[in-house]
Write an enzyme that holds these catalytic residues in place. Structure first.
Site, PDB file in Angstrom:
ATOM      1  N   ARG A   1       3.536   8.979  15.617  1.00  0.00           N
ATOM      2  CA  ARG A   1       4.626   7.992  15.638  1.00  0.00           C
ATOM      3  C   ARG A   1       5.879   8.583  14.991  1.00  0.00           C
ATOM      4  NH1 ARG A   1       1.322   2.697  13.532  1.00  0.00           N
ATOM      5  NH2 ARG A   1       0.087   4.270  12.468  1.00  0.00           N
TER       6      ARG A   1
ATOM      7  N   CYS B   1       5.894   5.031   8.910  1.00  0.00           N
ATOM      8  CA  CYS B   1       6.447   4.205   7.825  1.00  0.00           C
ATOM      9  C   CYS B   1       7.927   4.448   7.540  1.00  0.00           C
ATOM     10  CB  CYS B   1       5.637   4.419   6.551  1.00  0.00           C
ATOM     11  SG  CYS B   1       3.985   3.733   6.670  1.00  0.00           S
TER      12      CYS B   1
ATOM     13  N   GLU C   1       0.843  -1.200   0.000  1.00  0.00           N
ATOM     14  CA  GLU C   1       0.000   0.000   0.000  1.00  0.00           C
ATOM     15  C   GLU C   1       0.875   1.247   0.000  1.00  0.00           C
ATOM     16  OE1 GLU C   1      -3.375   0.379  -0.363  1.00  0.00           O
ATOM     17  OE2 GLU C   1      -2.576   2.390  -0.550  1.00  0.00           O
TER      18      GLU C   1
HETATM   19  P1  NAD Z   1      -2.029   0.517  12.595  1.00  0.00           P
HETATM   20  O1  NAD Z   1      -1.223   0.320  13.801  1.00  0.00           O
HETATM   21  O2  NAD Z   1      -2.775   1.807  12.408  1.00  0.00           O
HETATM   22  O3  NAD Z   1      -3.105  -0.657  12.454  1.00  0.00           O
HETATM   23  C1  NAD Z   1      -2.810  -2.003  12.658  1.00  0.00           C
HETATM   24  C2  NAD Z   1      -4.063  -2.663  13.230  1.00  0.00           C
HETATM   25  O4  NAD Z   1      -3.839  -4.063  13.300  1.00  0.00           O
HETATM   26  C3  NAD Z   1      -4.407  -2.207  14.644  1.00  0.00           C
HETATM   27  O5  NAD Z   1      -5.746  -1.744  14.677  1.00  0.00           O
HETATM   28  C4  NAD Z   1      -4.225  -3.460  15.500  1.00  0.00           C
HETATM   29  O6  NAD Z   1      -5.152  -3.531  16.574  1.00  0.00           O
HETATM   30  C5  NAD Z   1      -4.451  -4.550  14.468  1.00  0.00           C
HETATM   31  N1  NAD Z   1      -3.878  -5.846  14.814  1.00  0.00           N
HETATM   32  C6  NAD Z   1      -2.640  -6.106  15.299  1.00  0.00           C
HETATM   33  N2  NAD Z   1      -2.469  -7.423  15.472  1.00  0.00           N
HETATM   34  C7  NAD Z   1      -3.622  -8.004  15.073  1.00  0.00           C
HETATM   35  C8  NAD Z   1      -4.056  -9.341  15.000  1.00  0.00           C
HETATM   36  N3  NAD Z   1      -3.252 -10.364  15.353  1.00  0.00           N
HETATM   37  N4  NAD Z   1      -5.314  -9.585  14.553  1.00  0.00           N
HETATM   38  C9  NAD Z   1      -6.112  -8.567  14.178  1.00  0.00           C
HETATM   39  N5  NAD Z   1      -5.755  -7.277  14.230  1.00  0.00           N
HETATM   40  C10 NAD Z   1      -4.520  -7.002  14.666  1.00  0.00           C
HETATM   41  O7  NAD Z   1      -1.051   0.283  11.365  1.00  0.00           O
HETATM   42  P2  NAD Z   1      -1.134   0.920   9.907  1.00  0.00           P
HETATM   43  O8  NAD Z   1      -0.538   2.285   9.931  1.00  0.00           O
HETATM   44  O9  NAD Z   1      -2.475   0.710   9.330  1.00  0.00           O
HETATM   45  O10 NAD Z   1      -0.085  -0.013   9.138  1.00  0.00           O
HETATM   46  C11 NAD Z   1      -0.389  -1.354   8.809  1.00  0.00           C
HETATM   47  C12 NAD Z   1       0.651  -1.838   7.825  1.00  0.00           C
HETATM   48  O11 NAD Z   1       0.572  -1.067   6.616  1.00  0.00           O
HETATM   49  C13 NAD Z   1       2.099  -1.672   8.316  1.00  0.00           C
HETATM   50  O12 NAD Z   1       2.868  -2.729   7.836  1.00  0.00           O
HETATM   51  C14 NAD Z   1       2.534  -0.361   7.671  1.00  0.00           C
HETATM   52  O13 NAD Z   1       3.919  -0.301   7.500  1.00  0.00           O
HETATM   53  C15 NAD Z   1       1.825  -0.436   6.345  1.00  0.00           C
HETATM   54  N6  NAD Z   1       1.547   0.854   5.728  1.00  0.00           N
HETATM   55  C16 NAD Z   1       1.124   1.911   6.475  1.00  0.00           C
HETATM   56  C17 NAD Z   1       0.858   3.126   5.858  1.00  0.00           C
HETATM   57  C18 NAD Z   1       0.421   4.319   6.654  1.00  0.00           C
HETATM   58  O14 NAD Z   1       0.438   5.436   6.124  1.00  0.00           O
HETATM   59  N7  NAD Z   1      -0.007   4.158   7.896  1.00  0.00           N
HETATM   60  C19 NAD Z   1       1.010   3.262   4.468  1.00  0.00           C
HETATM   61  C20 NAD Z   1       1.410   2.156   3.726  1.00  0.00           C
HETATM   62  C21 NAD Z   1       1.674   0.958   4.366  1.00  0.00           C
END
Ligand code: NAD
Length: 438
Positions: free
Chosen positions: A330, A263, A151
């Site tokens: 973060r 990220c 993403e």
């Molecule tokens: P986040 O911390 O906002 O969300 C992660 C969610 O996963 C949380 O709500 C948490 O409760 C849940 N979770 C954790 N363990 C779990 C499990 N075992 N079962 C079910 N739910 C569970 O993280 P995010 O910012 O959405 O990032 C997610 C991924 O996407 C990461 O790898 C990040 O690097 C990637 N990413 C993030 C962005 C961004 O802008 N935030 C952009 C591109 C990619």
């Protein structure tokens, strides 16, 4: 089509809401029961422009469901997205424990062919690893495919980025899985979004390489800005002129306190660690990290240079989130700077349009204010740390009157130095208005 999304954070929730908007039936699952309870009522726990409206609309249309039960997200779905967090471990590598736990849980509930799509940012080889984990856990022979579908959305403009991305990357070897993902993303196909179809490992590396390159641009322009402060030259004009070169492009050439967020810092460290585990010294990446860490310290030095010893001086900080239009703190440069200021025993007054609640549990002995002028009241200097729109058009006269002394440290180069000086401010920017030393 029915899809399931495991992990309902920034990425999972935006992905779920946008696919629902495309007409797909979406079940979002998260292990955080409080989050899910709120989402069922249409309460979005993060600040992301337009997201709450989109979530509420699609709940009303019965296309978006929320659950804590992974079974509900897996059983009806043809595609299951994994979008859980991959935070840094102590050694810098991505912590894959949540991703792997989810893969195991999916394996236990697999009841027919499904595509498991990895949206979390994961090191090269993770897709292959999940394939092995799921195969081992299956109770019977069931066909499945792993797709790496990184993403690229940006917090603050996540919906627009998801709905109109620069590209969609699909990493898979199975033609069936690729066809299913293409079908799911059909609305984007229709608006001529480029699709990059490749293998899993290449897709995984595309994500890391993209973030590493953007971070490199930021550290590069910060180094040029730092040099400008010694030799003269206006970084604003330099970046503008550089950006007009189509080979360079104007984005990510804004000097400041360095990159942050959920990220870049973690992904760059993870890529660097991955390289060193394979005995490859990624020299450029090491420098990008070092420059970025040091940039925070240089911002502190700027403040010390105008204020002298900071002990018992009051510094007002505008902005806490790592960038505007998000409440995400973060690895925020603003927060790092506040900590550095506190180490110097400065007193802190702060304000952010959206990130105050997120910051309160982690910032101690800080006065949280209701707006920029309250921050300025009686402060020895004001520091613009995050370039929210609210800070772009401040009543500078009122601000000056509120401050104990008119010192404005603009870490985002929002204001025109000449104008600020004419208004009577002692203005400090980044990489601008330097008087060359002999
Ligand atoms: P986040 O911390 O906002 O969300 C992660 C969610 O996963 C949380 O709500 C948490 O409760 C849940 N979770 C954790 N363990 C779990 C499990 N075992 N079962 C079910 N739910 C569970 O993280 P995010 O910012 O959405 O990032 C997610 C991924 O996407 C990461 O790898 C990040 O690097 C990637 N990413 C993030 C962005 C961004 O802008 N935030 C952009 C591109 C990619």
């Amino acid at each position: 089509m029915n899809i399931g999304i495991i992990g309902t954070g920034y990425v999972g929730l935006v992905t779920g809401a946008c696919f629902a908007e495309f007409g797909v039936q979406v079940t979002c699952m998260d292990s955080n029961a409080q989050k899910i309870e709120g989402l069922k009522k249409g309460i979005v726990p993060i600040y992301e422009p337009g997201l709450e409206e989109l979530v509420r609309k699609n709940i009303r249309n019965h296309r978006l469901m929320f659950t804590t039960d992974i079974r509900q997200a897996v059983e009806a779905a043809l595609v299951i997205f994994i979008a859980v967090g991959t935070p840094p471990r102590g050694d810098g590598l991505a912590d894959l424990s949540s991703v792997e736990a989810v893969a195991q849980a999916i394996a236990e509930r697999l009841d027919g062919y499904k595509v498991i799509a990895l949206k979390s940012t994961v090191p090269v080889g993770t897709g292959d690893r999940l394939r092995a984990i799921i195969s081992q856990r299956l109770k019977e022979q069931i066909d499945f495919d792993i797709v790496s579908n990184p993403e690229f959305l940006r917090e603050g403009s996540a919906i627009e980025d998801f709905m109109r991305p620069n590209r969609v990357v699909i990493g898979a070897t199975s033609p069936q899985a690729i066809a299913i993902l293409r079908d799911l993303y059909r609305p984007l196909y229709l608006i001529d979004t480029p699709f990059v179809i490749t293998d899993n490992r290449t897709a995984e590396m595309i994500k890391y390489a993209s973030n590493a390159f953007l971070a490199t641009k930021i550290s590069f322009i910060n180094e040029v800005a730092n040099l400008c402060e010694k030799v003269g030259g206006d970084i604003h004009m330099i970046a503008k002129a550089m950006g007009l070169d189509g080979r360079i492009g104007p984005k990510f050439l804004h000097p400041g306190p360095g990159f942050g967020g959920s990220c870049f810092p973690k992904d760059i460290k993870a890529l660097n660690q991955l390289a060193s585990e394979k005995q490859y010294d990624f020299k450029l990446l090491r420098a990008v990290i070092e420059v970025n860490d040091n940039q925070r310290v240089l911002m502190l030095d700027k403040i010390k240079k105008v204020l002298g010893p900071l002990k018992n001086q009051t510094v007002g900080v505008l902005g806490l989130s790592y960038k505007p239009n998000t409440d995400d703190i973060r690895e925020s440069p603003a927060i790092d700077l506040i900590r550095l200021l506190q180490e110097e025993r400065a007193r802190l007054k702060v304000y952010d349009p959206a990130a105050m609640e997120a910051a309160k549990p982690i910032l101690k002995q800080v006065v949280f204010c209701s707006g920029p002028y309250e921050v300025a009241k009686g402060a020895d200097a004001i520091v613009l740390a995050t370039e929210w729109n609210e800070f772009r058009n401040l009543d500078l006269e009122l601000l000056k009157q509120s401050l104990k002394q008119p010192i404005f440290v603009d870490l985002r180069n929002v204001y025109d130095p000449a104008k600020m000086i004419s208004l009577g401010f002692h203005y400090v920017g980044v990489g601008r208005a330097a008087i060359p030393s002999a």
